[in-house]
Scaffold this active site. Structure first.
Site, PDB file in Angstrom:
ATOM      1  N   PRO A   2      46.786   2.898  21.645  1.00 53.42           N
ATOM      2  CA  PRO A   2      48.272   3.255  21.106  1.00 53.42           C
ATOM      3  C   PRO A   2      48.667   4.642  21.552  1.00 53.42           C
ATOM      4  O   PRO A   2      47.546   5.331  21.197  1.00 53.42           O
ATOM      5  CB  PRO A   2      47.881   2.693  19.662  1.00 53.42           C
ATOM      6  CG  PRO A   2      46.747   2.061  19.467  1.00 53.42           C
ATOM      7  CD  PRO A   2      45.824   2.405  20.586  1.00 53.42           C
ATOM      8  N   GLU A   3      49.650   4.674  21.878  1.00 55.79           N
ATOM      9  CA  GLU A   3      50.217   6.058  22.096  1.00 55.79           C
ATOM     10  C   GLU A   3      51.257   6.442  21.455  1.00 55.79           C
ATOM     11  O   GLU A   3      51.406   5.771  20.103  1.00 55.79           O
ATOM     12  CB  GLU A   3      50.936   6.050  23.648  1.00 55.79           C
ATOM     13  CG  GLU A   3      49.724   5.573  24.788  1.00 55.79           C
ATOM     14  CD  GLU A   3      50.329   5.531  26.354  1.00 55.79           C
ATOM     15  OE1 GLU A   3      51.108   6.362  26.195  1.00 55.79           O
ATOM     16  OE2 GLU A   3      49.851   4.816  26.907  1.00 55.79           O
ATOM     17  N   ARG A 154      48.465  25.853  35.390  1.00 60.66           N
ATOM     18  CA  ARG A 154      47.487  25.261  35.823  1.00 60.66           C
ATOM     19  C   ARG A 154      47.566  24.378  37.263  1.00 60.66           C
ATOM     20  O   ARG A 154      48.701  24.385  37.631  1.00 60.66           O
ATOM     21  CB  ARG A 154      47.383  23.956  34.685  1.00 60.66           C
ATOM     22  CG  ARG A 154      46.684  24.602  33.281  1.00 60.66           C
ATOM     23  CD  ARG A 154      47.359  23.897  32.107  1.00 60.66           C
ATOM     24  NE  ARG A 154      46.683  24.212  30.875  1.00 60.66           N
ATOM     25  CZ  ARG A 154      47.091  25.386  30.406  1.00 60.66           C
ATOM     26  NH1 ARG A 154      47.879  26.209  30.963  1.00 60.66           N
ATOM     27  NH2 ARG A 154      46.364  25.940  29.454  1.00 60.66           N
TER      28      ARG A 154
END
Length: 275
Positions: A2-3, A154
């Site tokens: 689940p997000e 990054r």
């Protein structure tokens, strides 16, 4: 797994079902699922009232009186549901919160990966992934300035970057594939090569996509169910996830599937070119 939209849907359902309820007792059938140890966990929650249920990223935060917070991570297969206490238990019901109103709040988890941590309220952000969790994907918290700084500092493929909860909270495999397709960014595109325009568009697409998914009560691809036992509907709105071999909704090119960060990853090779 689940997000954010699925966890938020569960939260909203639970608020309607158990907010204000008092715990009569807790039956723990898989001790490794809870912290502190099962006996202390159950003792601390006996007689406690559920004041509210919050969410941070993919974590549910059950707020109890007497300044206690239960941090719950559903992991792969975790589900909450409410039943009459007389109803027979499922073999995968591992934590049962018996309520004083004659109902149970049951936590069901076929893989036993879910975890619950009970801590004094105010200490919840000392737990695991909550220590370093990134901002919520809302207009107020996920700012353009923050995302630019984070992306530019990054050099990671964008799928890996977005899956990292330290960068943005709540995104997982499904919605990362979707927002990268929407923004026409290849999953392997190095984060520090994104243009200002791409970053601005990516931020807006993250916010818009998750809000839309919440409105549709989440995505049911495998076994996700909300607190009422119903499936989400957003799987019918997906543009790229699990559509490999099907034509792109934008250009007609067949969607491809590769593995990125050990996850199945879906993209359009025409719309999402690697620069």
């Amino acid at each position: 797994m689940p997000e954010l939209p699925e966890v938020e849907t569960v939260r909203r359902g639970l608020v309607g079902l158990v907010k204000g309820a008092t715990i009569k007792k807790v039956d723990i059938r898989y001790d490794k699922m809870v912290t502190p140890d099962a006996k202390k966990f159950a003792s601390m929650l006996k007689g406690r009232k559920i004041i509210d249920i919050d969410r941070r990223g993919k974590y549910l935060l059950f707020r109890f009186d007497h300044d206690l917070t239960l941090v719950s991570h559903l992991r792969m297969e975790g589900k909450y549901s409410v039943h009459d206490h007389s109803e027979e238990l499922n073999k995968h019901d591992h934590v049962i919160f018996e309520l004083e109103n004659g109902q149970d709040l049951r936590y069901n988890d076929t893989r036993k990966f879910g975890r619950m941590n009970l801590v004094p309220t105010g200490e919840e952000f000392t737990i695991g992934g909550l220590k370093t969790i990134g901002p919520e994907p809302t207009p107020e918290t996920l700012t353009v300035e923050y995302l630019k700084q984070r992306v530019r500092s990054r050099k990671r493929g964008m799928k890996s970057f977005l899956l990292d909860q330290d960068n943005v909270a709540g995104l997982g495999n499904i919605y990362v594939d979707e927002v990268l397709w929407m923004t026409k960014i290849h999953p392997l595109q190095p984060s520090n090569t994104l243009t200002d325009e791409e970053i601005v568009n990516l931020r807006q697409n993250i916010i818009d996509e998750l809000k839309k998914a919440i409105d549709f009560k989440g995505t049911t691809v495998f076994s996700y169910l909300n607190a009422d036992g119903h499936a989400g509907n957003f799987q019918n709105e997906l543009n790229v996830y699990q559509r490999q071999g099907q034509p792109c909704h934008r250009c007609g090119t067949l969607i491809e599937k590769i593995k990125v960060a050990q996850r199945g990853t879906h993209f359009c090779p025409h719309c999402q070119k690697l620069r």
